[in-house]
Design a protein around this motif. Structure first.
Motif, PDB file in Angstrom:
ATOM      1  N   LEU A  24       0.874  -1.228  -0.125  1.00 14.24           N
ATOM      2  CA  LEU A  24      -0.086   0.137   0.083  1.00 14.24           C
ATOM      3  C   LEU A  24       0.726   1.300   0.089  1.00 14.24           C
ATOM      4  O   LEU A  24       0.612   2.301  -0.823  1.00 14.24           O
ATOM      5  N   PRO A  25       1.859   1.471   0.706  1.00 12.02           N
ATOM      6  CA  PRO A  25       2.901   2.625   0.936  1.00 12.02           C
ATOM      7  C   PRO A  25       3.315   2.846  -0.614  1.00 12.02           C
ATOM      8  O   PRO A  25       3.784   3.973  -1.146  1.00 12.02           O
ATOM      9  N   ILE A  26       3.761   1.861  -1.299  1.00 14.26           N
ATOM     10  CA  ILE A  26       4.393   1.920  -2.580  1.00 14.26           C
ATOM     11  C   ILE A  26       3.373   2.325  -3.471  1.00 14.26           C
ATOM     12  O   ILE A  26       3.821   3.305  -4.354  1.00 14.26           O
ATOM     13  N   THR A  27       2.287   1.875  -3.386  1.00 14.04           N
ATOM     14  CA  THR A  27       1.148   2.324  -4.189  1.00 14.04           C
ATOM     15  C   THR A  27       0.714   3.811  -3.903  1.00 14.04           C
ATOM     16  O   THR A  27       0.533   4.683  -4.932  1.00 14.04           O
ATOM     17  N   ALA A  28       0.850   3.998  -2.587  1.00  7.96           N
ATOM     18  CA  ALA A  28       0.436   5.673  -2.423  1.00  7.96           C
ATOM     19  C   ALA A  28       1.281   6.544  -2.769  1.00  7.96           C
ATOM     20  O   ALA A  28       1.187   7.366  -3.609  1.00  7.96           O
ATOM     21  N   ILE A  29       2.695   6.275  -2.495  1.00  6.75           N
ATOM     22  CA  ILE A  29       3.869   7.164  -3.057  1.00  6.75           C
ATOM     23  C   ILE A  29       3.883   7.270  -4.577  1.00  6.75           C
ATOM     24  O   ILE A  29       3.973   8.114  -5.115  1.00  6.75           O
ATOM     25  N   SER A  30       3.753   6.066  -5.086  1.00  6.02           N
ATOM     26  CA  SER A  30       3.906   6.093  -6.623  1.00  6.02           C
ATOM     27  C   SER A  30       2.667   7.031  -7.187  1.00  6.02           C
ATOM     28  O   SER A  30       3.046   7.648  -8.302  1.00  6.02           O
ATOM     29  N   SER A  31       1.459   6.994  -6.720  1.00  6.82           N
ATOM     30  CA  SER A  31       0.374   7.758  -7.298  1.00  6.82           C
ATOM     31  C   SER A  31       0.777   9.184  -6.871  1.00  6.82           C
ATOM     32  O   SER A  31       0.268  10.167  -7.596  1.00  6.82           O
ATOM     33  N   VAL A  32       1.261   9.574  -5.782  1.00  9.09           N
ATOM     34  CA  VAL A  32       1.759  10.894  -5.633  1.00  9.09           C
ATOM     35  C   VAL A  32       2.595  11.321  -6.513  1.00  9.09           C
ATOM     36  O   VAL A  32       2.564  12.437  -6.990  1.00  9.09           O
ATOM     37  N   TYR A  33       3.685  10.919  -6.713  1.00 10.51           N
ATOM     38  CA  TYR A  33       4.661  11.290  -7.585  1.00 10.51           C
ATOM     39  C   TYR A  33       4.457  10.980  -9.100  1.00 10.51           C
ATOM     40  O   TYR A  33       4.789  11.873  -9.955  1.00 10.51           O
ATOM     41  N   GLY A  34       3.655  10.078  -9.491  1.00  8.05           N
ATOM     42  CA  GLY A  34       3.173   9.849 -10.784  1.00  8.05           C
ATOM     43  C   GLY A  34       4.536   9.677 -11.878  1.00  8.05           C
ATOM     44  O   GLY A  34       5.382   8.797 -11.573  1.00  8.05           O
ATOM     45  N   MET A  35       4.509  10.312 -12.813  1.00  8.08           N
ATOM     46  CA  MET A  35       5.608  10.332 -13.879  1.00  8.08           C
ATOM     47  C   MET A  35       6.459  11.471 -13.710  1.00  8.08           C
ATOM     48  O   MET A  35       7.162  11.705 -14.605  1.00  8.08           O
ATOM     49  N   ASN A  36       6.462  12.219 -12.518  1.00 10.15           N
ATOM     50  CA  ASN A  36       7.285  13.483 -12.530  1.00 10.15           C
ATOM     51  C   ASN A  36       8.682  13.014 -12.170  1.00 10.15           C
ATOM     52  O   ASN A  36       9.686  14.056 -12.332  1.00 10.15           O
ATOM     53  N   ILE A  37       9.185  11.954 -11.751  1.00  7.49           N
ATOM     54  CA  ILE A  37      10.476  11.783 -11.549  1.00  7.49           C
ATOM     55  C   ILE A  37      11.129  11.086 -12.741  1.00  7.49           C
ATOM     56  O   ILE A  37      12.230  11.489 -13.134  1.00  7.49           O
ATOM     57  N   ILE A  38      10.336  10.143 -13.209  1.00 10.41           N
ATOM     58  CA  ILE A  38      10.929   9.358 -14.519  1.00 10.41           C
ATOM     59  C   ILE A  38      10.405  10.161 -15.754  1.00 10.41           C
ATOM     60  O   ILE A  38       9.205  10.094 -16.168  1.00 10.41           O
ATOM     61  N   ALA A  39      11.454  10.979 -16.232  1.00 11.48           N
ATOM     62  CA  ALA A  39      11.036  11.829 -17.533  1.00 11.48           C
ATOM     63  C   ALA A  39      12.026  11.791 -18.533  1.00 11.48           C
ATOM     64  O   ALA A  39      12.764  12.878 -18.907  1.00 11.48           O
ATOM     65  N   ASN A  40      12.100  10.680 -19.120  1.00 12.92           N
ATOM     66  CA  ASN A  40      13.134  10.289 -20.369  1.00 12.92           C
ATOM     67  C   ASN A  40      14.682  10.925 -19.922  1.00 12.92           C
ATOM     68  O   ASN A  40      15.045  10.465 -18.772  1.00 12.92           O
TER      69      ASN A  40
END
Length: 332
Positions: free
Chosen positions: A284-300
């Protein structure tokens, strides 16, 4: 067995004589032996003999023509009508009821085989009557009264019920071994086999219990039966009571096997649900953090790898902490 309108037997001290239906009026009038009439099917001619020669009640004749779903007894001034059933295992665990009707009167016994299900092997309906007839023809059985002959026929039915119960008991034992052996098989199919066996046991139990009630009632009608009949009637009632008791015991044992199987299955499902819940809580924490950050960290080519590593470390730390806590609670 050759199909006949009816089989007429005269039983005397000398043996068993095969007679013709046309001889019945004379045989019944002279009473120089015990007359046994066995009717495979009640057609128009057989119904005429029952009505005109024996003068049986129309309702009793109608009971012989139709299928009776439960045992019954009717007491008349000079004879007793009894309808009983014998079990026969069919396809898919279905238990067929082979009906045998009896008119027990002074100096005669009339046995009538009820309507037969098309799925039943022809000839099985004569199992009990043929066994008693063979004993009489071989000289090993010489009944002196109609109740004694009826007692022999019904005792043959109870013996078959006991054999049928023995087959079911063997099946129950094998099912119990499979349950305790934890064999990997289709649980739905296995549960169906358990319920089929229980159905057979309940059928025999009900059949014996209802038949026992019939003879228990007959035992109270002492003024309608000969002096030598009550002990035989009581013996038949005791035989059916014994069959019922045996079926009760096997049914209880099988029910315990079914409950054990269901409890173990439910326990496995509960454990699986708990583990799935722990997995969901850990991730659940992984899902929560991933949903907050979205694609903002991994950007090509502009991916912030340092930031990404920190987030992954936080995810792993939280999940490991939750997993360790779940183990301490005994949930994993």
């Amino acid at each position: 067995r050759k199909e006949r309108l009816m089989d007429v037997h005269l039983i005397t001290d000398a043996g068993v004589e095969q007679r013709e239906p046309e001889d019945l009026p004379d045989l019944l009038e002279r009473r120089r032996g015990l007359v046994w009439v066995d009717i495979p099917r009640v057609d128009a001619e057989a119904a005429r003999v029952l009505a005109e020669v024996f003068r049986f009640h129309p309702l009793a004749i109608q009971d012989c023509e139709n299928r009776n779903h439960v045992p019954k007894v009717h007491v008349y001034a000079d004879h007793v009508f009894v309808a009983l059933h014998s079990p026969e295992l069919g396809k898919g665990g279905h238990v067929h009821h082979l009906e045998l009707d009896q008119f027990v009167g002074p100096g005669y016994l009339v046995t009538v085989h009820g309507p037969l299900d098309p799925e039943v092997i022809p000839g099985l309906e004569f199992r009990e009557t043929s066994a008693v007839l063979k004993r009489a023809q071989a000289g090993r059985f010489r009944p002196s009264s109609s109740f004694e002959l009826s007692h022999a026929v019904v005792s043959a039915m109870t013996r078959h019920q006991e054999e049928f119960l023995g087959i079911l008991a063997l099946e129950v034992g094998l099912l119990e071994q499979r349950v305790m052996g934890e064999e990997h098989e289709d649980p739905e199919q296995f549960l169906e086999e358990l319920f089929r066996a229980r159905h057979g046991l309940i059928t025999v139990k009900t059949m014996a219990a209802l038949s026992r009630e019939i003879y228990a009632r007959m035992a109270t009608l002492t003024r309608f039966v000969p002096a030598d009949a009550p002990p035989m009637v009581a013996d038949v009632a005791d035989q059916f009571e014994r069959i019922k008791g045996m079926a009760d015991g096997e049914t209880e044992f099988l029910q315990a096997v079914i409950e054990f199987h269901q409890s173990r299955t439910n326990t496995k499902m509960t454990i699986a649900a708990e583990r799935l819940a722990v997995i969901a809580a850990v991730t659940l924490p992984i899902t929560a953090i991933s949903s907050v950050y979205g694609m903002n960290i991994i950007a090509n080519d502009r991916t912030d790898f340092l930031h990404l590593a920190a987030v992954l470390l936080v995810m792993a730390t939280i999940s490991a902490t939750l997993l360790r806590w779940a183990k301490r609670q005994g949930w994993w």
